[in-house]
Design an enzyme around this catalytic site. Sequence first.
Site, mmCIF file in Angstrom:
data_model
loop_
_atom_site.group_PDB
_atom_site.id
_atom_site.type_symbol
_atom_site.label_atom_id
_atom_site.label_comp_id
_atom_site.label_asym_id
_atom_site.label_seq_id
_atom_site.Cartn_x
_atom_site.Cartn_y
_atom_site.Cartn_z
ATOM 1 N N ASP A 212 0.910 -1.294 0.074
ATOM 2 C CA ASP A 212 0.051 -0.055 0.139
ATOM 3 C C ASP A 212 0.987 1.096 0.145
ATOM 4 O O ASP A 212 2.118 1.175 0.195
ATOM 5 C CB ASP A 212 -0.852 -0.057 1.278
ATOM 6 C CG ASP A 212 0.010 -0.069 2.446
ATOM 7 O OD1 ASP A 212 -0.044 -1.350 3.096
ATOM 8 O OD2 ASP A 212 0.434 0.798 3.069
ATOM 9 N N ASP A 214 0.654 3.653 2.385
ATOM 10 C CA ASP A 214 0.476 4.115 3.770
ATOM 11 C C ASP A 214 -0.571 5.283 3.686
ATOM 12 O O ASP A 214 -1.779 4.914 2.713
ATOM 13 C CB ASP A 214 1.793 4.542 4.254
ATOM 14 C CG ASP A 214 1.744 4.822 5.775
ATOM 15 O OD1 ASP A 214 1.052 4.045 6.308
ATOM 16 O OD2 ASP A 214 2.077 5.659 6.399
HETATM 17 N N1 ADE Z 1 2.627 -3.092 6.722
HETATM 18 C C1 ADE Z 1 2.036 -3.308 5.326
HETATM 19 N N2 ADE Z 1 1.576 -1.790 5.218
HETATM 20 C C2 ADE Z 1 1.908 -0.885 6.277
HETATM 21 C C3 ADE Z 1 1.737 0.359 6.604
HETATM 22 N N3 ADE Z 1 1.282 1.105 5.592
HETATM 23 N N4 ADE Z 1 2.459 0.730 7.860
HETATM 24 C C4 ADE Z 1 3.101 -0.197 8.781
HETATM 25 N N5 ADE Z 1 3.223 -1.292 8.375
HETATM 26 C C5 ADE Z 1 2.668 -1.953 7.120
#
Ligand code: ADE
Length: 276
Positions: A212, A214
């Site tokens: 992703d 974030d």
């Molecule tokens: N693991 C997968 N995506 C994440 C994110 N955006 N922040 C922290 N850990 C993650």
Amino acid sequence: MTKVKIGIIGGSGLYKMEALTDVEEIRVDTPFGSPSDAFIVGTLEGTRVAFLPRHDRNHALLPSELPFRANIYGMKSLGVEYLISASAVGSLKEEVKPLDLVVVDQFIDRTKGRISTFFGEGIAGHITFENPTCPQLAKMLADAAESLNLSDINVHRSGTYLCMEGPAFSTKAESNLYRSWGATVIGMTNLPEAKLAREAEIAYATLALSTDYDCWHEEHESVTVEMVINNLHKNAVNAQKVIQETVRRLSQNQFVSDSHSALKNAILTPLDKVPA
Ligand code: ADE
């Protein structure tokens, strides 16, 4: 039991390695309690490897609850000298798309109070950590990943992993702060592992699998568990291919890493004063 020189830690989504044959489950007791799960020892590319699902096979452990010391101690007691760690991460850079792979070479610590050392209680030691992953193992991982030519997936040969405490994901302000620090990806688990592996004189490298953007990206939805899970399955397939190819290369070339002598010059306490 013969020594198992190669260890694999699977992160979110990677709870088993399908290609393992002649599998046995080994439970290891350690002075630091039980590891996350039993070690699954099996044959991959003709070599015995030990696989451990970091969050337990049913994903029952939060990042803050992980028995990092027991996991690394367990790997060491099986004989592990090379440890490949796979980890789901969020991307903090435009060019690291979801499903891309990043071979991490630096970390920033935003965890809170995790025990990330075997030292203490009478033994004062400080490992060198300028290069927190093993450059030779990381190169092997990156070469293996590139050689597979995975379609639509870029392999980033370096990157900084910001390790946060969790379990909540970051606020937008935090996400932008970490971007301003130059971090490439964000996750919740790898840094304690890297420190403990170095203290255990195990060569360690991280394969970060992006799920992703974030929550900083204006054109992408903020991270949710659903989003992470959707990409985890595809990531798990790719991770297994990359790990298998890395194990193939590693079994043909078991190099000596600086990590294998990390304790040389690391301990301040005179040896005759170290508690038995
Ligand atoms: N693991 C997968 N995506 C994440 C994110 N955006 N922040 C922290 N850990 C993650």
